[in-house]
Design an enzyme around this catalytic site. Structure first.
Site, mmCIF file in Angstrom:
data_model
loop_
_atom_site.group_PDB
_atom_site.id
_atom_site.type_symbol
_atom_site.label_atom_id
_atom_site.label_comp_id
_atom_site.label_asym_id
_atom_site.label_seq_id
_atom_site.Cartn_x
_atom_site.Cartn_y
_atom_site.Cartn_z
ATOM 1 C CD GLU A 48 -2.867 -1.002 -0.138
ATOM 2 O OE1 GLU A 48 -2.953 0.095 -0.734
ATOM 3 O OE2 GLU A 48 -3.414 -2.034 -0.546
ATOM 4 C CE1 TYR A 131 -6.684 2.822 -0.737
ATOM 5 C CE2 TYR A 131 -4.327 2.975 -0.294
ATOM 6 C CZ TYR A 131 -5.402 2.301 -0.837
ATOM 7 O OH TYR A 131 -5.204 1.098 -1.441
ATOM 8 C CG ASP A 149 -8.186 3.840 -4.877
ATOM 9 O OD1 ASP A 149 -9.409 3.623 -4.930
ATOM 10 O OD2 ASP A 149 -7.388 3.436 -5.744
ATOM 11 C CB CYS A 201 -15.094 2.169 -13.671
ATOM 12 S SG CYS A 201 -16.063 3.685 -13.485
ATOM 13 C CB CYS A 208 -20.310 1.071 -19.576
ATOM 14 S SG CYS A 208 -19.632 2.671 -19.041
ATOM 15 C CB CYS A 211 -19.384 -2.152 -15.598
ATOM 16 S SG CYS A 211 -19.421 -1.596 -13.877
ATOM 17 C CB CYS A 217 -23.909 2.688 -13.455
ATOM 18 S SG CYS A 217 -22.721 4.052 -13.624
#
Length: 342
Positions: A48, A131, A149, A201, A208, A211, A217
DNA sequence: CATCCGTGGTT
DNA sequence: TAACCAAGGAT
């Protein structure tokens, strides 16, 4: 297993996790979904920190080298600063490397060598912000933290059609995301959202049609979906100039260490003067252009005699220059000189 | 809240 | 190709 909510559409988390179970990227620091392996908080934390503002492709090699050389947080805590900084060279944002060491030593000294398992405990460590604390709490410890994030900001801003500009939008994004976090797999949920943002995305030309969250959405089908999330305009980058000194003696060059604060803080470097807004008068023996986050730098390399090797520094053998761990700016210059010498 | 802090890949 | 962007944090 699908979880039903109102209507006939599976819950947000169920669709997302179902997609993740099929499509998760294989990453060096990731435990694949469905595995019964136990995450190592040290490796999760290391990944991270490295991934902050840095791409997966850039991090992979560094992550492998770091955990191979320093397999535990105790190993890292006992490392020499210069070795860690040199190993980080080229990855950028060098405050992360200084904080990495400070954090490892805090964990070793104040926490018995174990990372805190709560978001608040993690948040208090050097280099760990909102985060990273949430990500490590969720991924390493299974805490239902709200991880946000840049990927997740984009996914949620689109899914909920949040048109407030960043960074003010973050409050609304958090409010929308928090009730969606599943108690069962918070770590996979966060990683799934990040994978979705990275592969489907995307900032431009989102896929899309692939997705798992398309059905509900709010930005689906909108011609201006790429506009979301709305970001503030960026300022122009000024052009700056600097001079670096090439001081060579007996097949070695003089290297210094930059102060901990400021650009390239704590890193080995070629000696030289302060960077200014005015081009230098001297023409030099080499020159590089390098783009930083908030200015562009043209650095001119000037030859100096060994008498100019003053103050703190070290004679570094040209044959071992790779091991010096120079940041990319200086690496560009030494590469040019090496081509010329060989 | 704004600014500072690297680098390399993508479009 | 210039602009944009990335698993942000510290101050």
């Amino acid at each position: 297993m699908s979880v039903q909510t109102s209507g006939s559409i599976d819950s947000f988390a169920a669709r997302l996790l179902g997609w993740y179970d099929r499509s998760a990227r294989a990453l060096p620091w990731r435990i694949p979904p469905g595995s019964d392996a136990v995450p190592d908080p040290y490796r999760v934390w290391m990944a991270e920190i490295m991934l902050q503002q840095t791409t997966v492709a850039a991090v992979a090699g560094y992550f492998e080298r770091f955990v191979a050389r320093w397999p535990t947080v105790a190993d890292l805590a006992a490392a020499d600063d210069a070795d860690v900084m040199a190993a980080w060279a080229g990855l950028g944002y060098y405050a992360r490397a200084r904080n990495l060491l400070a954090c490892a030593r805090a964990v070793a000294r104040d926490h018995g060598g174990h990372f805190p398992d709560s978001e608040a405990g993690l948040r208090a460590l050097p280099g760990v912000g909102d985060y990273t604390a949430a990500a490590v709490a969720a991924i390493a410890f299974g805490r239902p933290a709200v991880v946000i994030d840049a990927n997740i900001e984009r996914v949620i801003a689109r899914h909920r059609l949040i048109e407030i500009p960043l960074p003010a939008a973050k409050r609304a994004i958090r409010a929308e995301l928090a009730p969606l976090v599943p108690r069962g797999r918070p770590g996979d949920f966060a990683q799934a959202l990040m994978d979705l943002g990275a592969t489907i995305c995307t900032p431009r030309a989102p896929a899309c049609g692939l997705c798992p969250l398309m059905a509900d959405c709010a930005a689906r089908g909108r011609a201006d979906i790429e506009r979301l999330p709305v970001k503030p305009a960026k300022k122009a980058k000024p052009q700056r100039y600097g001079v670096a000194h090439w001081i060579e003696r007996d097949d070695a060059i003089w290297l210094v260490r930059r102060p901990d604060k400021g650009m390239l803080g704590g890193m080995r470097a070629l000696p030289g003067g302060a960077w200014t807004d005015v081009p230098p008068a001297e023409s030099g023996i080499a020159q590089v252009d390098h783009g930083f986050t908030h200015f562009d730098l043209r650095l001119t390399l000037v030859a100096r005699e060994s008498e100019d090797a003053a103050g703190e520094g070290e004679w570094w053998p040209l044959s071992a220059l790779d091991a010096a761990g120079l940041p990319t700016l200086y690496r560009k210059l030494t590469d040019k000189m090496r081509e010329r010498i060989s």
